[in-house]
Design a protein around this motif. Structure first.
Motif, PDB file in Angstrom:
ATOM      1  N   LEU A  51      50.631  92.457  77.799  1.00 26.53           N
ATOM      2  CA  LEU A  51      50.867  93.118  79.086  1.00 26.53           C
ATOM      3  C   LEU A  51      52.278  92.886  79.602  1.00 26.53           C
ATOM      4  N   PHE A  52      52.808  91.683  79.417  1.00 31.09           N
ATOM      5  CA  PHE A  52      54.150  91.389  79.929  1.00 31.09           C
ATOM      6  C   PHE A  52      55.218  92.291  79.312  1.00 31.09           C
ATOM      7  N   PRO A  53      55.278  92.432  77.982  1.00 30.20           N
ATOM      8  CA  PRO A  53      56.269  93.371  77.430  1.00 30.20           C
ATOM      9  C   PRO A  53      56.051  94.812  77.874  1.00 30.20           C
TER      10      PRO A  53
ATOM     11  N   SER B  20      63.506  92.056  79.267  1.00 28.15           N
ATOM     12  CA  SER B  20      62.740  92.072  78.027  1.00 28.15           C
ATOM     13  C   SER B  20      62.582  90.667  77.471  1.00 28.15           C
ATOM     14  N   VAL B  21      63.648  89.887  77.525  1.00 25.78           N
ATOM     15  CA  VAL B  21      63.580  88.518  77.008  1.00 25.78           C
ATOM     16  C   VAL B  21      62.604  87.672  77.824  1.00 25.78           C
ATOM     17  N   LEU B  22      62.692  87.773  79.145  1.00 28.93           N
ATOM     18  CA  LEU B  22      61.835  86.952  80.008  1.00 28.93           C
ATOM     19  C   LEU B  22      60.363  87.308  79.837  1.00 28.93           C
ATOM     20  N   THR B  23      60.060  88.577  79.711  1.00 29.60           N
ATOM     21  CA  THR B  23      58.659  88.955  79.501  1.00 29.60           C
ATOM     22  C   THR B  23      58.170  88.511  78.130  1.00 29.60           C
ATOM     23  N   SER B  24      59.064  88.517  77.136  1.00 28.02           N
ATOM     24  CA  SER B  24      58.692  88.021  75.820  1.00 28.02           C
ATOM     25  C   SER B  24      58.440  86.519  75.862  1.00 28.02           C
ATOM     26  N   VAL B  25      59.246  85.806  76.642  1.00 29.88           N
ATOM     27  CA  VAL B  25      59.015  84.361  76.831  1.00 29.88           C
ATOM     28  C   VAL B  25      57.676  84.127  77.523  1.00 29.88           C
ATOM     29  N   ALA B  26      57.360  84.974  78.515  1.00 32.80           N
ATOM     30  CA  ALA B  26      56.073  84.845  79.205  1.00 32.80           C
ATOM     31  C   ALA B  26      54.911  85.054  78.240  1.00 32.80           C
ATOM     32  N   SER B  27      55.036  86.026  77.352  1.00 35.22           N
ATOM     33  CA  SER B  27      53.993  86.231  76.342  1.00 35.22           C
ATOM     34  C   SER B  27      53.880  85.015  75.428  1.00 35.22           C
ATOM     35  N   SER B  28      55.021  84.459  75.059  1.00 32.95           N
ATOM     36  CA  SER B  28      55.015  83.274  74.196  1.00 32.95           C
ATOM     37  C   SER B  28      54.353  82.097  74.897  1.00 32.95           C
ATOM     38  N   ALA B  29      54.560  82.003  76.214  1.00 35.34           N
ATOM     39  CA  ALA B  29      53.991  80.887  76.966  1.00 35.34           C
ATOM     40  C   ALA B  29      52.469  80.915  76.966  1.00 35.34           C
ATOM     41  N   ILE B  30      51.885  82.073  76.724  1.00 35.73           N
ATOM     42  CA  ILE B  30      50.426  82.172  76.603  1.00 35.73           C
ATOM     43  C   ILE B  30      50.007  82.139  75.141  1.00 35.73           C
ATOM     44  N   ALA B  31      50.762  82.851  74.302  1.00 37.71           N
ATOM     45  CA  ALA B  31      50.361  83.006  72.904  1.00 37.71           C
ATOM     46  C   ALA B  31      50.445  81.697  72.125  1.00 37.71           C
ATOM     47  N   LEU B  32      51.506  80.935  72.311  1.00 35.49           N
ATOM     48  CA  LEU B  32      51.685  79.718  71.510  1.00 35.49           C
ATOM     49  C   LEU B  32      50.650  78.645  71.852  1.00 35.49           C
TER      50      LEU B  32
ATOM     51  N   VAL C  64      62.191  98.361  72.561  1.00 40.37           N
ATOM     52  CA  VAL C  64      61.844  97.084  71.932  1.00 40.37           C
ATOM     53  C   VAL C  64      60.656  96.443  72.650  1.00 40.37           C
ATOM     54  N   SER C  65      60.644  96.509  73.975  1.00 42.23           N
ATOM     55  CA  SER C  65      59.524  95.938  74.730  1.00 42.23           C
ATOM     56  C   SER C  65      58.224  96.682  74.448  1.00 42.23           C
TER      57      SER C  65
ATOM     58  N   MET D  96      52.776  95.651  69.026  1.00 48.12           N
ATOM     59  CA  MET D  96      52.554  94.706  67.938  1.00 48.12           C
ATOM     60  C   MET D  96      51.627  93.578  68.361  1.00 48.12           C
ATOM     61  N   LEU D  97      51.799  93.072  69.573  1.00 47.70           N
ATOM     62  CA  LEU D  97      50.930  92.001  70.054  1.00 47.70           C
ATOM     63  C   LEU D  97      49.510  92.509  70.288  1.00 47.70           C
ATOM     64  N   THR D  98      49.387  93.753  70.728  1.00 42.03           N
ATOM     65  CA  THR D  98      48.047  94.350  70.867  1.00 42.03           C
ATOM     66  C   THR D  98      47.373  94.456  69.511  1.00 42.03           C
ATOM     67  N   LEU D  99      48.126  94.884  68.521  1.00 41.03           N
ATOM     68  CA  LEU D  99      47.593  94.997  67.160  1.00 41.03           C
ATOM     69  C   LEU D  99      47.124  93.647  66.641  1.00 41.03           C
ATOM     70  N   VAL D 100      47.887  92.596  66.907  1.00 40.73           N
ATOM     71  CA  VAL D 100      47.566  91.267  66.374  1.00 40.73           C
ATOM     72  C   VAL D 100      46.252  90.740  66.938  1.00 40.73           C
ATOM     73  N   ILE D 101      46.022  90.956  68.230  1.00 40.82           N
ATOM     74  CA  ILE D 101      44.821  90.380  68.842  1.00 40.82           C
ATOM     75  C   ILE D 101      43.665  91.377  68.926  1.00 40.82           C
ATOM     76  N   ALA D 102      43.852  92.603  68.431  1.00 37.77           N
ATOM     77  CA  ALA D 102      42.792  93.621  68.512  1.00 37.77           C
ATOM     78  C   ALA D 102      41.542  93.134  67.788  1.00 37.77           C
ATOM     79  N   ASN D 103      40.380  93.479  68.331  1.00 34.63           N
ATOM     80  CA  ASN D 103      39.122  93.048  67.715  1.00 34.63           C
ATOM     81  C   ASN D 103      38.379  94.178  67.026  1.00 34.63           C
ATOM     82  N   ASN D 104      38.999  95.364  66.929  1.00 34.96           N
ATOM     83  CA  ASN D 104      38.342  96.479  66.258  1.00 34.96           C
ATOM     84  C   ASN D 104      39.397  97.431  65.715  1.00 34.96           C
TER      85      ASN D 104
END
Length: 671
Positions: A10-12, A34-46, A117-118, A124-132
């Motif tokens: 959602l952040f990107p 774009s960088v800050l939102t990517s960092v925010a995604s990383s702060a949850i994903a990692l 890029v965002s 890409m992040l949606t694809l990675v965590i998609a469940n179907n």
């Protein structure tokens, strides 16, 4: 953090919307959004990936729509496979975006670049965590759109516009197969969920096996496998950070990730696996062979990417899902580093033909050092990351008894080491070939991400090494695998890398005149590499030219026949309309106008008699009577006896009242 996994893409997506609508007002700050939102995604994903690494699987879903009796749920799935990709995408994606701020500085459509890029990061992040599969496919297609937009970022150049169109159309061929595979799985297996996939396979439904090769078509297109690999080298027309992010580290790896996510489907139908293995092996060898003679710094890396993706696909076909995923992770780090290093060279030297470069190491020490580290990693030099992941694939082929595949992959490893250090030596060492090139080191915004990726290229392979008891394999499969070293495989792998590097040093440092002599001696083999196996030419002859000729035929048919008939009909109707206009104006309107004019004339005549004067009316009556009288006198009153009586009465009235003095008493109308 696993409860907030839905926020990761959602952040990107927010950054995309902000940069798209307001980026032109934000200036250079749009890149930092774009960088800050990517960092925010990383702060949850990692942290979420770390939680998964401790053991467990987390998912959440909600109803999206109902298809007949089937409820399609959207949601997220956090398991070891998705956790691995979350780590790769967020870390590398963030570093590349930081690098892009420096690389894209001053570009006209700066904010638009970061918007695209965002959007890609969100997809890409949606694809990675998609469940179907449906959610996966939707994100997959958005990534294809982003690839099209970013390859054609310099759309004013015909080469970039053509490359973006080629990439979009070529990958769509594979996507059609993927879509049919998903539909086949749904119709025959009754599910679209990754979690329910094992249960669908156990049903043994007829034609379910067909879903596997159709889904693999998506991998062939997205991961640039033979015969749909032709789009990736041309995709280098986009900005270099795009090549690093989309066409090396993440998006092209999505096809390999698709096979890994569907691995239970592939392994349930063994007849599909040899095809996967064969296509991967052929692609790995063919792309490496083409890279031997490539002269554009980005094209060398593009063919290298195709080759390494072939390694991953081969591993999947061998049944080594862990080995393929492991190489996907390590390759993402050192290949992103290589592309960013190439971008730094282009930024500092304003040249990307390696035949014009040389001796850059002294002027670009940070770029040169990190580029050498990445080259050592991809060449399989221990203890860098590429050594461990590549050896896992070689070991898989050797232990499964596929010795031909093992030999081809070993030869590919030798060629990889050779062409990479051919690139290194021609770019950073030796004499400067073009004295007009005055290179300089890139700014810290670009070199700091290089060193961060270099650290990853060195150490990210350690968790999968025997020294860590194959921790990565245990993490992915949930089962402990005892560490074992096959010294023969390891030794042959190291020998292939060392020999490749040594041969490159001899030919491009010690004896730089030899490559030309070798090319002339083995001319057919040289031309085979330079012309890229003539695959693009074959496509042009067999597909593009016939379709173009057919299109021109249809255009001519449309212009001469269809348009001819339409134009002839229009001409005939135009002429007929002119005739109808003449008839309407001269005959129809003429009759109408004549009737009107006659009415007007008749009215004008009648006006002379309708004066309203009694004396005038009596005069008219008298004249009329006289007229009748003259007629009767002429005919002798023989034919109108009744009229004679009437005239007698009227004439008596007139003579008695109007002319009494002159009336002699004798009425000529008397019976």
């Amino acid at each position: 953090m696993t409860d907030f996994a839905y926020l990761i893409p959602l952040f990107p997506l927010i950054a995309f919307a902000v940069n798209l609508f307001f980026g032109h007002r934000l200036g250079s700050f749009s890149g930092w959004i774009s960088v800050l939102t990517s960092v925010a995604s990383s702060a949850i994903a990692l942290p979420a990936a770390w939680v998964v690494a401790q053991g467990g699987q987390y998912s959440h879903e909600w109803l999206w729509l109902t298809l007949g009796n089937y409820d399609l749920n959207f949601g997220y799935l956090l398991d070891p496979l998705s956790a691995t990709l979350l780590f790769v995408v967020t870390v590398i994606g963030t570093l590349i975006q930081v690098y892009s701020i420096g690389y894209m500085h001053g570009e006209k459509y700066y904010h638009r670049f970061f918007a695209y890029v965002s959007l890609f990061m969100a997809a890409m992040l949606t694809l990675v965590i998609a469940n179907n599969y449906v959610q996966y496919f939707m994100a997959w297609e958005v990534m294809g759109l982003c690839s099209y937009l970013l390859i054609g970022f310099y759309f004013h150049k015909d080469s970039a516009a053509n490359a973006s169109r080629k990439a979009f159309l070529t990958t769509r061929v594979g996507d059609v197969g993927l879509f049919l595979g998903i539909m086949t799985l749904f119709v025959t297996g009754g599910t679209l969920s990754f979690v329910d996939l094992p249960n669908a396979v156990e049903t043994g439904a007829p034609l379910l096996w067909l879903a596997a090769p159709l889904i693999f078509c998506g991998t062939v297109g997205k991961s640039a496998q033979f015969p749909l690999h032709v789009w990736l080298p041309d995709a280098m027309e986009g900005p270099t950070p795009v090549s690093a992010l989309i066409h090396a580290a993440t998006m092209v790896a999505a096809g390999v990730y698709l096979v890994a996510r569907s691995f239970v489907l592939f392994t349930s139908f063994p007849m599909v696996m040899p095809w996967v293995m064969g296509i991967g092996t052929l692609t790995a060898f063919m792309a490496a062979y083409i890279a031997l003679t490539a002269t554009d710094i980005k094209k060398v890396l593009a063919f290298s990417t195709i080759s390494q993706l072939g390694y991953m696909v081969t591993a999947m076909g061998l049944g080594g899902m862990t080995a393929g995923t492991f190489h996907l992770m390590t390759h993402a780090f050192f290949k992103a580093l290589l592309f960013l290093g190439a971008g730094s060279v282009i930024h500092g030297a304003h040249e990307q033909d390696i035949r014009q470069l040389g001796g850059l190491f002294s002027k670009m020490k940070h770029t040169g050092a990190t580029f050498v580290i990445a080259s050592l990693a991809i060449a399989g030099v221990p203890p860098l990351s590429g050594f461990w992941s590549k050896d896992e694939i070689l070991l898989e082929a050797y232990q499964e008894g596929h010795f031909v595949v093992y030999g081809v992959l070993l030869l590919t490893a030798f060629m990889t080491a050779f062409y990479m250090f051919r690139l290194v030596f021609m770019t950073f060492f030796g004499k400067a070939r073009n004295p007009e090139i005055h290179a300089h080191e890139s700014p810290a915004l670009m070199t700091v991400p290089l060193w961060c990726l270099a650290i990853g290229a060195i150490f990210v392979g350690i968790p999968g090494s025997p020294f860590m008891d194959n921790w990565f394999q245990t993490f992915l499969t949930g089962e402990h695998h005892a560490a074992a070293i096959d010294w023969m495989v390891m030794g042959s792998s190291i020998a292939a890398g060392v020999l490749g590097i040594g041969l490159a040093a001899v030919l491009y440092l010690a004896k730089p005149q030899w490559p030309v002599a070798i090319a002339n001696t083995f001319r057919p083999l040289y031309l085979l590499s330079v012309n890229q196996f003539w695959i693009d030419d074959i496509y042009s002859v067999l597909i593009l030219n016939p379709f173009q000729a057919f299109g021109e035929f249809l255009f001519g048919f449309d212009r001469l026949v269809i348009d001819g008939l339409v134009n002839s009909s229009a001409t005939a109707m135009q002429k007929m309309s002119k005739i109808q206009l003449w008839i309407d104006r001269n005959i129809v309107d003429g009759l109408v106008n004549l009737t009107g004019r006659g009415t007007v004339i008749g009215g004008d005549i009648l006006k002379l008699f309708q004066t309203g004067s009694t004396q005038f009316y009596l005069l008219i009556t008298c004249v009329s009577v006289l007229a009748f009288l003259s007629v009767e006198l002429t005919s002798g009153f023989q034919e109108l006896p009744l009229l004679r009586e009437e005239l007698y009465g009227i004439s008596s009235f007139i003579l008695d009242n109007i002319f009494p003095a002159r009336w002699g008493g004798h009425n000529p109308f008397a019976p």
